[in-house]
Scaffold this active site. Structure first.
Site, PDB file in Angstrom:
ATOM      1  N   HIS A 200      26.649 -26.513 -29.283  1.00 43.10           N
ATOM      2  CA  HIS A 200      26.997 -27.476 -30.326  1.00 43.10           C
ATOM      3  C   HIS A 200      25.955 -28.603 -30.328  1.00 43.10           C
ATOM      4  O   HIS A 200      25.358 -28.905 -29.289  1.00 43.10           O
ATOM      5  CB  HIS A 200      28.402 -28.022 -30.037  1.00 43.10           C
ATOM      6  CG  HIS A 200      28.938 -28.944 -31.072  1.00 43.10           C
ATOM      7  ND1 HIS A 200      28.672 -30.298 -31.063  1.00 43.10           N
ATOM      8  CD2 HIS A 200      29.719 -28.720 -32.155  1.00 43.10           C
ATOM      9  CE1 HIS A 200      29.273 -30.870 -32.096  1.00 43.10           C
ATOM     10  NE2 HIS A 200      29.915 -29.936 -32.773  1.00 43.10           N
ATOM     11  N   VAL A 202      25.837 -31.781 -29.976  1.00 44.83           N
ATOM     12  CA  VAL A 202      25.838 -32.853 -28.985  1.00 44.83           C
ATOM     13  C   VAL A 202      25.599 -32.340 -27.565  1.00 44.83           C
ATOM     14  O   VAL A 202      25.494 -33.144 -26.633  1.00 44.83           O
ATOM     15  CB  VAL A 202      27.151 -33.661 -29.019  1.00 44.83           C
ATOM     16  CG1 VAL A 202      27.321 -34.361 -30.347  1.00 44.83           C
ATOM     17  CG2 VAL A 202      28.356 -32.780 -28.700  1.00 44.83           C
ATOM     18  N   LYS A 203      25.485 -31.032 -27.387  1.00 45.39           N
ATOM     19  CA  LYS A 203      25.274 -30.474 -26.052  1.00 45.39           C
ATOM     20  C   LYS A 203      23.788 -30.525 -25.670  1.00 45.39           C
ATOM     21  O   LYS A 203      22.923 -30.874 -26.469  1.00 45.39           O
ATOM     22  CB  LYS A 203      25.780 -29.035 -26.006  1.00 45.39           C
ATOM     23  CG  LYS A 203      27.277 -28.882 -26.294  1.00 45.39           C
ATOM     24  CD  LYS A 203      28.139 -29.612 -25.292  1.00 45.39           C
ATOM     25  CE  LYS A 203      29.595 -29.137 -25.294  1.00 45.39           C
ATOM     26  NZ  LYS A 203      30.268 -29.248 -26.587  1.00 45.39           N
ATOM     27  N   HIS A 204      23.473 -30.112 -24.449  1.00 45.49           N
ATOM     28  CA  HIS A 204      22.100 -30.176 -23.942  1.00 45.49           C
ATOM     29  C   HIS A 204      21.134 -29.341 -24.772  1.00 45.49           C
ATOM     30  O   HIS A 204      19.990 -29.735 -25.003  1.00 45.49           O
ATOM     31  CB  HIS A 204      22.053 -29.659 -22.494  1.00 45.49           C
ATOM     32  CG  HIS A 204      22.789 -30.505 -21.513  1.00 45.49           C
ATOM     33  ND1 HIS A 204      24.142 -30.730 -21.596  1.00 45.49           N
ATOM     34  CD2 HIS A 204      22.365 -31.191 -20.424  1.00 45.49           C
ATOM     35  CE1 HIS A 204      24.522 -31.514 -20.596  1.00 45.49           C
ATOM     36  NE2 HIS A 204      23.457 -31.796 -19.871  1.00 45.49           N
TER      37      HIS A 204
END
Length: 401
Positions: A200, A202-204
């Protein structure tokens, strides 16, 4: 910061998380768009191999999102209406919902108040309260990027005959230190039967939407591949019949959880700078730690002691930087007024109307509910500038007086 701090940050919105898309990312996607494959092409396998190598696992299966990854895991492990699975109430609801998708029963267990991770001692108490065989598995979550000590959970799982799905969505590149002093990367399959990740924004690693399952179990790997594509196999060695090169067999009920090549191309490009992004996240955390050290109105969510190596470096992956304050609503609203979009992670799953309809109620897990009452996630992403972070710190302290 000076009194003109808001002007110096251009008063731009500062979210709690944000994707970072570079020219190399765009070029990788454009190249794939101009290729012969938009889906089910070579980039999927390339991304899977690169990600498996990154976390140290034998196998990886890319899919449409992290929730699909969880569902694939529960299906592959045979979760059904007779299954009872333990997880934490402090997680995104998908960690629990995947069990319900298969008809199983979710049983929550409370958290460690210092780290907000699933408390292994409380899990043991829950297991010992029932006869062996009553529970099927455990889904621990590497919450905020703080890795669970899966070596200890593996011992517990083996004692009671349970499988483990590691929800590592917050922790690619994270690690804990095992009893031999060795780093154990999240998702490496050493102690968990399966592990899942999310891509997603907002993930790394951001692919828009996307997920990954990692494992060291070849049988589970083959089952995941089949379930990802409607339960269909094209492998002649696995077919009951073979009518020719066109033939395929649907051998069980699966789902269309495939991921397109163009998203995998983006994932491959993002993965190349994953270590740099992780180092930046850890640097941002150090700045926050120093700023809030000994501040009477702020408690920073703790880090497990077993994620520090011999040199004192942390294996925390810092998807989130969580503080706890008395007036969380007041601080949340104050920061939003200044375009700092802090967020709350998470509302305890057992307090959601759906899970309350299954018999859970407020008060069941006091540590989870106490954590929720004061938690707030501050901006944490690699492209957060020093000036923006200073502005966030200034406004937090200004509110707390």
């Amino acid at each position: 910061m000076t009194q003109n701090s808001e002007l110096r940050t251009n008063n731009k919105p500062i979210p709690y998380g944000r994707q970072h898309i570079t020219d190399d990312d765009i070029a990788a996607v454009v190249e794939t768009l101009q290729s012969d494959f938009l889906t089910q092409g070579p980039k999927v396998a390339e991304f899977e191999q690169a990600f498996a190598e990154y976390v140290g696992a034998k196998y990886a299966v890319a899919c449409s999102n992290g929730t699909a990854a969880l569902h694939l895991c529960t299906m592959a492990l045979g979760v059904n209406k007779e299954s009872r699975v333990i997880t934490t109430p402090i997680t995104f609801v998908a960690s629990a919902n995947c069990v319900r998708y298969c008809g199983g029963t979710v049983e929550f267990s409370d958290i460690d108040p210092d780290t907000a991770l699933l408390d292994i001692h409380k899990v043991r108490q829950l297991l010992e309260s029932k006869p062996k065989g009553y529970y099927s598995g455990i889904i621990p979550v590497d919450f905020a990027g703080n890795p669970v000590n899966l070596e200890e959970f593996r011992k517990l799982a083996d004692e009671f005959g349970l499988w483990i799905i590691e929800d590592a969505c917050h922790a690619p590149g994270g690690y804990f230190i095992d009893s031999k002093g060795e780093k154990q990367l999240c998702g490496n399959g050493r102690y968990a039967d399966l592990a899942i990740f999310s891509f997603h924004p907002v993930k790394h690693i951001a692919t828009g939407e996307g997920g990954m399952v990692t494992t060291n179990d070849e049988k589970l790997y083959q089952e995941l591949l089949k379930l990802r594509t409607h339960g269909i196999t094209r492998d002649p060695a696995l077919m009951e019949e073979n009518h020719g090169g066109w033939y395929m067999e649907m051998q069980e009920l699966g789902y269309n959880y495939r991921i397109p090549d163009m998203l995998c191309a983006l994932g491959i490009s993002q993965l190349r700078r994953a270590d740099a992004g992780l180092a930046r996240r850890r640097g941002i955390a150090k700045v926050y730690d120093k700023a809030f050290d000994n501040h009477s109105g702020i408690k920073v969510l703790g880090t497990s002691p077993d994620v520090f190596d011999a040199e004192g470096e942390t294996g925390h992956a810092y998807h989130l930087y969580v503080i706890k304050v008395e007036d969380r609503r007041g601080l949340y609203d104050f920061l939003h007024q200044h375009n700092i979009f802090a967020q709350v992670h998470y509302i305890p799953a057992h307090t959601m109307p759906y899970y309350r309809s299954l018999g859970y109620k407020k008060g069941d897990y006091p540590e989870a509910e106490n954590y929720y009452a004061g938690c707030l996630s501050l901006p944490m992403y690699p492209s957060l500038t020093q000036e923006e972070q200073e502005f966030v710190i200034e406004k937090v302290k200004e509110f707390l007086g």
